[in-house]
Design an enzyme around this catalytic site. Structure first.
Site, PDB file in Angstrom:
ATOM      1  N   HIS A  20      39.958   0.572  22.778  1.00 41.12           N
ATOM      2  CA  HIS A  20      40.783   1.681  22.286  1.00 41.12           C
ATOM      3  C   HIS A  20      42.236   1.480  22.715  1.00 41.12           C
ATOM      4  CE1 HIS A  20      36.797   3.758  22.055  1.00 41.12           C
ATOM      5  NE2 HIS A  20      37.290   3.948  20.856  1.00 41.12           N
ATOM      6  N   HIS A  27      34.691  -1.216  15.330  1.00 41.38           N
ATOM      7  CA  HIS A  27      33.518  -1.253  16.201  1.00 41.38           C
ATOM      8  C   HIS A  27      32.521  -0.183  15.774  1.00 41.38           C
ATOM      9  CE1 HIS A  27      36.426   1.487  18.133  1.00 41.38           C
ATOM     10  NE2 HIS A  27      35.357   2.151  18.574  1.00 41.38           N
ATOM     11  N   CYS A  62      30.213  12.559  19.528  1.00 38.01           N
ATOM     12  CA  CYS A  62      30.467  11.213  19.009  1.00 38.01           C
ATOM     13  C   CYS A  62      30.253  10.234  20.153  1.00 38.01           C
ATOM     14  CB  CYS A  62      31.896  11.085  18.519  1.00 38.01           C
ATOM     15  SG  CYS A  62      32.321  12.217  17.191  1.00 38.01           S
ATOM     16  N   HIS A  64      29.311   5.732  21.224  1.00 40.75           N
ATOM     17  CA  HIS A  64      29.095   4.326  20.887  1.00 40.75           C
ATOM     18  C   HIS A  64      27.732   3.888  21.405  1.00 40.75           C
ATOM     19  CE1 HIS A  64      33.450   4.975  21.468  1.00 40.75           C
ATOM     20  NE2 HIS A  64      33.528   4.296  20.341  1.00 40.75           N
ATOM     21  N   GLU A  82      26.440  14.574  27.409  1.00 40.36           N
ATOM     22  CA  GLU A  82      27.622  15.384  27.157  1.00 40.36           C
ATOM     23  C   GLU A  82      27.337  16.878  27.078  1.00 40.36           C
ATOM     24  OE1 GLU A  82      30.168  14.111  23.968  1.00 40.36           O
ATOM     25  OE2 GLU A  82      29.954  11.995  24.510  1.00 40.36           O
ATOM     26  N   TYR A  99      36.170   4.956   9.371  1.00 47.07           N
ATOM     27  CA  TYR A  99      37.515   5.518   9.345  1.00 47.07           C
ATOM     28  C   TYR A  99      38.417   4.782  10.325  1.00 47.07           C
ATOM     29  CZ  TYR A  99      36.908   7.666  13.890  1.00 47.07           C
ATOM     30  OH  TYR A  99      36.722   7.851  15.223  1.00 47.07           O
ATOM     31  N   GLU A 109      41.718   4.816  16.670  1.00 47.09           N
ATOM     32  CA  GLU A 109      40.260   4.721  16.545  1.00 47.09           C
ATOM     33  C   GLU A 109      40.010   3.948  15.262  1.00 47.09           C
ATOM     34  OE1 GLU A 109      37.731   5.407  18.309  1.00 47.09           O
ATOM     35  OE2 GLU A 109      38.055   7.185  19.524  1.00 47.09           O
ATOM     36  N   GLU A 111      36.465   2.861  13.481  1.00 46.65           N
ATOM     37  CA  GLU A 111      35.024   2.849  13.691  1.00 46.65           C
ATOM     38  C   GLU A 111      34.210   2.812  12.405  1.00 46.65           C
ATOM     39  OE1 GLU A 111      34.910   5.215  17.934  1.00 46.65           O
ATOM     40  OE2 GLU A 111      34.448   6.359  16.133  1.00 46.65           O
ATOM     41  N   TRP A 156      38.352  12.226  12.197  1.00 45.14           N
ATOM     42  CA  TRP A 156      37.072  11.787  11.649  1.00 45.14           C
ATOM     43  C   TRP A 156      36.264  12.974  11.133  1.00 45.14           C
ATOM     44  CZ3 TRP A 156      38.527  11.213  16.726  1.00 45.14           C
ATOM     45  CH2 TRP A 156      37.881  12.019  17.664  1.00 45.14           C
TER      46      TRP A 156
END
Length: 188
Positions: A20, A27, A62, A64, A82, A99, A109, A111, A156
């Site tokens: 980032h 990614h 959100c 990864h 989270e 996006y 970003e 992704e 996003w």
């Protein structure tokens, strides 16, 4: 983080801290929208110390996937971490969403970010390291607010909501997508 090409094939991995930046490579990631049995969606405000879009309201969660981790497992893992949530049902709804968004300071970003609908039946317990606040909102009120520009949300989320609305007015009735439609790097 799993780096991917535009067709969704894995190019290898890189540490999150190196990804980032102003030249963020494409990614693999995911977005999720958590719903209760009434069709209300759980919104989160990103913690103020987050590197990207701190303090901004967005969809539920959100994140990864870890290298080799299935996306639905990453969604479950991040929702637990989270928001303290246990998933009762998870469905892929937008398998190929992607996006690129750039913050005012130049951090980007970029992704390939499949989107999931998640059902839960317990209240969220936000982790302050990740989430500044939570709010449940009826889906129609939320979607209309995003579409009409009345609700400020992450870039996003702003791009995802119109695509989700195309799936139908009732988020509980959206037909799940096939995992075969996921990008190659994200297929189980």
């Amino acid at each position: 983080m799993v780096l991917v090409d535009r067709a969704g094939h894995s190019l290898g991995t890189a540490p999150k801290k190196s990804v980032h930046c102003q030249e963020t490579p494409l990614h693999l990631a995911f977005s999720s929208y958590v719903f209760d049995s009434e069709g209300s969606v759980l919104l989160t405000r990103r913690a103020d110390h987050k590197l990207t879009w701190p303090g901004v309201w967005t969809n539920s969660c959100c994140g990864h996937p870890l290298p080799g981790e299935a996306l639905h497992e990453a969604v479950t893992r991040r929702l637990s971490y989270e928001l303290g949530l246990k998933v009762s049902r998870i469905d892929l709804v937008l398998p190929t969403f992607a996006y690129r968004a750039v913050m005012a300071n130049g951090i980007a970003e970029h992704e390939l970010c499949p989107v999931y609908r998640v059902m839960v039946d317990a209240p969220a317990r936000p982790n302050a390291e990740e989430v500044g606040a939570v709010r449940w909102m009826p889906w129609k009120e939320f979607a209309d607010g995003v579409e009409n520009g009345l609700l400020a949300v992450s870039p996003w989320c702003r791009e995802q909501v119109p695509l989700l609305m195309e799936l139908g007015a009732d988020p509980l009735a959206w037909v799940p997508a096939s995992t075969a439609d996921l990008p190659p790097a994200a297929r189980p």
